[in-house]
Design a protein around this motif. Structure first.
Motif, PDB file in Angstrom:
ATOM      1  N   TYR A   1      -9.963 -41.870   9.415  1.00 24.66           N
ATOM      2  CA  TYR A   1     -10.669 -43.103   9.733  1.00 24.66           C
ATOM      3  C   TYR A   1      -9.742 -44.071  10.464  1.00 24.66           C
ATOM      4  O   TYR A   1     -10.146 -44.692  11.434  1.00 24.66           O
ATOM      5  CB  TYR A   1     -11.234 -43.747   8.461  1.00 24.66           C
ATOM      6  CG  TYR A   1     -11.944 -45.043   8.747  1.00 24.66           C
ATOM      7  CD1 TYR A   1     -13.229 -45.035   9.274  1.00 24.66           C
ATOM      8  CD2 TYR A   1     -11.326 -46.260   8.528  1.00 24.66           C
ATOM      9  CE1 TYR A   1     -13.886 -46.213   9.570  1.00 24.66           C
ATOM     10  CE2 TYR A   1     -11.969 -47.444   8.808  1.00 24.66           C
ATOM     11  CZ  TYR A   1     -13.254 -47.420   9.335  1.00 24.66           C
ATOM     12  OH  TYR A   1     -13.898 -48.597   9.646  1.00 24.66           O
ATOM     13  N   GLN A   2      -8.529 -44.215  10.001  1.00 26.31           N
ATOM     14  CA  GLN A   2      -7.602 -45.138  10.649  1.00 26.31           C
ATOM     15  C   GLN A   2      -7.371 -44.750  12.108  1.00 26.31           C
ATOM     16  O   GLN A   2      -7.369 -45.609  12.988  1.00 26.31           O
ATOM     17  CB  GLN A   2      -6.280 -45.187   9.876  1.00 26.31           C
ATOM     18  CG  GLN A   2      -6.417 -45.846   8.525  1.00 26.31           C
ATOM     19  CD  GLN A   2      -5.176 -45.720   7.679  1.00 26.31           C
ATOM     20  OE1 GLN A   2      -4.449 -44.724   7.757  1.00 26.31           O
ATOM     21  NE2 GLN A   2      -4.933 -46.729   6.854  1.00 26.31           N
ATOM     22  N   ARG A   3      -7.179 -43.470  12.372  1.00 25.83           N
ATOM     23  CA  ARG A   3      -7.001 -43.023  13.753  1.00 25.83           C
ATOM     24  C   ARG A   3      -8.257 -43.308  14.574  1.00 25.83           C
ATOM     25  O   ARG A   3      -8.177 -43.783  15.701  1.00 25.83           O
ATOM     26  CB  ARG A   3      -6.655 -41.535  13.782  1.00 25.83           C
ATOM     27  CG  ARG A   3      -6.439 -41.030  15.209  1.00 25.83           C
ATOM     28  CD  ARG A   3      -6.099 -39.559  15.257  1.00 25.83           C
ATOM     29  NE  ARG A   3      -7.029 -38.844  14.397  1.00 25.83           N
ATOM     30  CZ  ARG A   3      -6.748 -37.716  13.760  1.00 25.83           C
ATOM     31  NH1 ARG A   3      -5.580 -37.167  13.869  1.00 25.83           N
ATOM     32  NH2 ARG A   3      -7.652 -37.137  13.004  1.00 25.83           N
ATOM     33  N   PHE A   4      -9.421 -43.037  14.014  1.00 19.53           N
ATOM     34  CA  PHE A   4     -10.688 -43.251  14.711  1.00 19.53           C
ATOM     35  C   PHE A   4     -10.859 -44.719  15.106  1.00 19.53           C
ATOM     36  O   PHE A   4     -11.292 -45.032  16.202  1.00 19.53           O
ATOM     37  CB  PHE A   4     -11.856 -42.806  13.827  1.00 19.53           C
ATOM     38  CG  PHE A   4     -13.204 -43.129  14.403  1.00 19.53           C
ATOM     39  CD1 PHE A   4     -13.721 -42.391  15.452  1.00 19.53           C
ATOM     40  CD2 PHE A   4     -13.947 -44.179  13.900  1.00 19.53           C
ATOM     41  CE1 PHE A   4     -14.959 -42.696  15.998  1.00 19.53           C
ATOM     42  CE2 PHE A   4     -15.188 -44.495  14.425  1.00 19.53           C
ATOM     43  CZ  PHE A   4     -15.695 -43.743  15.492  1.00 19.53           C
ATOM     44  N   VAL A   5     -10.509 -45.625  14.201  1.00 19.30           N
ATOM     45  CA  VAL A   5     -10.671 -47.054  14.449  1.00 19.30           C
ATOM     46  C   VAL A   5      -9.566 -47.596  15.354  1.00 19.30           C
ATOM     47  O   VAL A   5      -9.738 -48.610  16.005  1.00 19.30           O
ATOM     48  CB  VAL A   5     -10.728 -47.825  13.109  1.00 19.30           C
ATOM     49  CG1 VAL A   5     -10.767 -49.320  13.311  1.00 19.30           C
ATOM     50  CG2 VAL A   5     -11.933 -47.393  12.312  1.00 19.30           C
ATOM     51  N   GLN A   9      -1.834 -45.452  11.114  1.00 25.02           N
ATOM     52  CA  GLN A   9      -2.242 -44.442  10.135  1.00 25.02           C
ATOM     53  C   GLN A   9      -1.279 -44.435   8.958  1.00 25.02           C
ATOM     54  O   GLN A   9      -0.301 -43.704   8.960  1.00 25.02           O
ATOM     55  CB  GLN A   9      -2.307 -43.083  10.799  1.00 25.02           C
ATOM     56  CG  GLN A   9      -3.355 -43.033  11.891  1.00 25.02           C
ATOM     57  CD  GLN A   9      -3.367 -41.701  12.604  1.00 25.02           C
ATOM     58  OE1 GLN A   9      -3.330 -40.659  11.960  1.00 25.02           O
ATOM     59  NE2 GLN A   9      -3.406 -41.739  13.914  1.00 25.02           N
ATOM     60  N   THR A  17      -7.051 -51.566   7.164  1.00 19.78           N
ATOM     61  CA  THR A  17      -8.096 -50.586   6.853  1.00 19.78           C
ATOM     62  C   THR A  17      -9.258 -51.249   6.127  1.00 19.78           C
ATOM     63  O   THR A  17     -10.431 -50.996   6.447  1.00 19.78           O
ATOM     64  CB  THR A  17      -7.525 -49.442   5.997  1.00 19.78           C
ATOM     65  OG1 THR A  17      -6.413 -48.866   6.692  1.00 19.78           O
ATOM     66  CG2 THR A  17      -8.573 -48.375   5.728  1.00 19.78           C
ATOM     67  N   LEU A  21     -13.107 -51.427   7.361  1.00 18.01           N
ATOM     68  CA  LEU A  21     -14.210 -50.932   6.543  1.00 18.01           C
ATOM     69  C   LEU A  21     -15.197 -52.034   6.160  1.00 18.01           C
ATOM     70  O   LEU A  21     -16.399 -51.803   6.069  1.00 18.01           O
ATOM     71  CB  LEU A  21     -13.664 -50.294   5.260  1.00 18.01           C
ATOM     72  CG  LEU A  21     -13.002 -48.932   5.421  1.00 18.01           C
ATOM     73  CD1 LEU A  21     -12.244 -48.562   4.156  1.00 18.01           C
ATOM     74  CD2 LEU A  21     -14.055 -47.877   5.752  1.00 18.01           C
ATOM     75  N   ARG A 183     -15.118 -52.234  18.361  1.00 15.50           N
ATOM     76  CA  ARG A 183     -16.117 -51.313  17.794  1.00 15.50           C
ATOM     77  C   ARG A 183     -16.144 -50.040  18.625  1.00 15.50           C
ATOM     78  O   ARG A 183     -16.014 -50.059  19.841  1.00 15.50           O
ATOM     79  CB  ARG A 183     -17.487 -51.961  17.793  1.00 15.50           C
ATOM     80  CG  ARG A 183     -17.506 -53.163  16.903  1.00 15.50           C
ATOM     81  CD  ARG A 183     -18.840 -53.746  16.671  1.00 15.50           C
ATOM     82  NE  ARG A 183     -19.787 -53.581  17.758  1.00 15.50           N
ATOM     83  CZ  ARG A 183     -20.904 -54.246  17.845  1.00 15.50           C
ATOM     84  NH1 ARG A 183     -21.228 -55.121  16.941  1.00 15.50           N
ATOM     85  NH2 ARG A 183     -21.728 -54.049  18.841  1.00 15.50           N
ATOM     86  N   ARG A 184     -16.357 -48.939  17.961  1.00 15.42           N
ATOM     87  CA  ARG A 184     -16.405 -47.635  18.644  1.00 15.42           C
ATOM     88  C   ARG A 184     -17.777 -47.040  18.529  1.00 15.42           C
ATOM     89  O   ARG A 184     -18.499 -47.268  17.641  1.00 15.42           O
ATOM     90  CB  ARG A 184     -15.376 -46.689  18.043  1.00 15.42           C
ATOM     91  CG  ARG A 184     -13.990 -47.230  18.230  1.00 15.42           C
ATOM     92  CD  ARG A 184     -12.975 -46.172  17.896  1.00 15.42           C
ATOM     93  NE  ARG A 184     -11.662 -46.761  17.963  1.00 15.42           N
ATOM     94  CZ  ARG A 184     -10.856 -46.609  18.997  1.00 15.42           C
ATOM     95  NH1 ARG A 184     -11.213 -45.914  20.021  1.00 15.42           N
ATOM     96  NH2 ARG A 184      -9.674 -47.163  18.978  1.00 15.42           N
TER      97      ARG A 184
END
Length: 184
Positions: A1-5, A9, A17, A21, A183-184
């Protein structure tokens, strides 16, 4: 999740984080940071020197200006919004709305009146022309959509101070929400 956002990491539920979230955490800090400045005012009256200089200096230097939008930017920056996330003309209230409508800006969005909440920015219109004249930070909704509790810079006593106010939602041109992470 951290990488995605796109955050460091760590593998931990660190502050970044948790903000990613639960974005309302970040917005609550904006409102709290702004509220903590209540009572700060221009000195001498009618100038941008003295205590309010801290809101202006980090963004445009020592340039005399109306500073309600800069107070909003400063509050968000102090709450963790990255300084490089701001746009060139952050000092102008109407630029907040323009940035919120720009699909390329992933950190700034317009939100509807029903979705606006603590830590969002209300762009207010004083003369009914639908052109924003002032920026306020929402601290609470009061009543059924009729009024908002806000904290605002460059209003009231001493020619310009940080004060708590109650505003009618009919004065709001739009609400702007900042996202700490794109935002992704």
């Amino acid at each position: 999740y951290q990488r995605f956002v796109g955050i460091a990491q760590s593998g931990e539920f660190d502050a970044a984080t948790l903000d990613a979230l639960f974005p309302a955490r970040f917005r609550r800090r904006i409102a709290a940071r702004a509220t903590a400045e209540t009572g700060v005012h221009e000195w001498p009256a009618g100038s941008n020197w003295g205590p309010v200089k801290k809101f202006i200096g980090p963004f445009i230097g020592n340039v005399p200006t109306a500073w309600c939008a800069l107070f909003g930017a400063w509050s968000a920056w102090q709450a963790g919004f990255p300084k490089d996330g701001f746009w060139r003309d952050v000092a102008w209230v109407d630029s907040w709305g323009r940035e919120g409508r720009d699909p390329a800006n992933k950190r700034v969005r317009i939100v509807g009146k029903l979705r606006a909440s603590r830590g969002d920015f209300a762009l207010l219109d004083w003369n009914g022309d639908d052109d924003p004249d002032h920026l306020a930070i929402v601290t609470a909704k009061v009543g059924p959509l009729a009024t908002l509790a806000t904290v605002e810079g460059n209003v009231g006593a001493y020619g310009g101070s940080v004060e708590k106010r109650v505003r009618l939602t009919s004065q709001v041109v739009c609400f702007v929400r900042l996202h700490r992470f794109g935002r992704r």
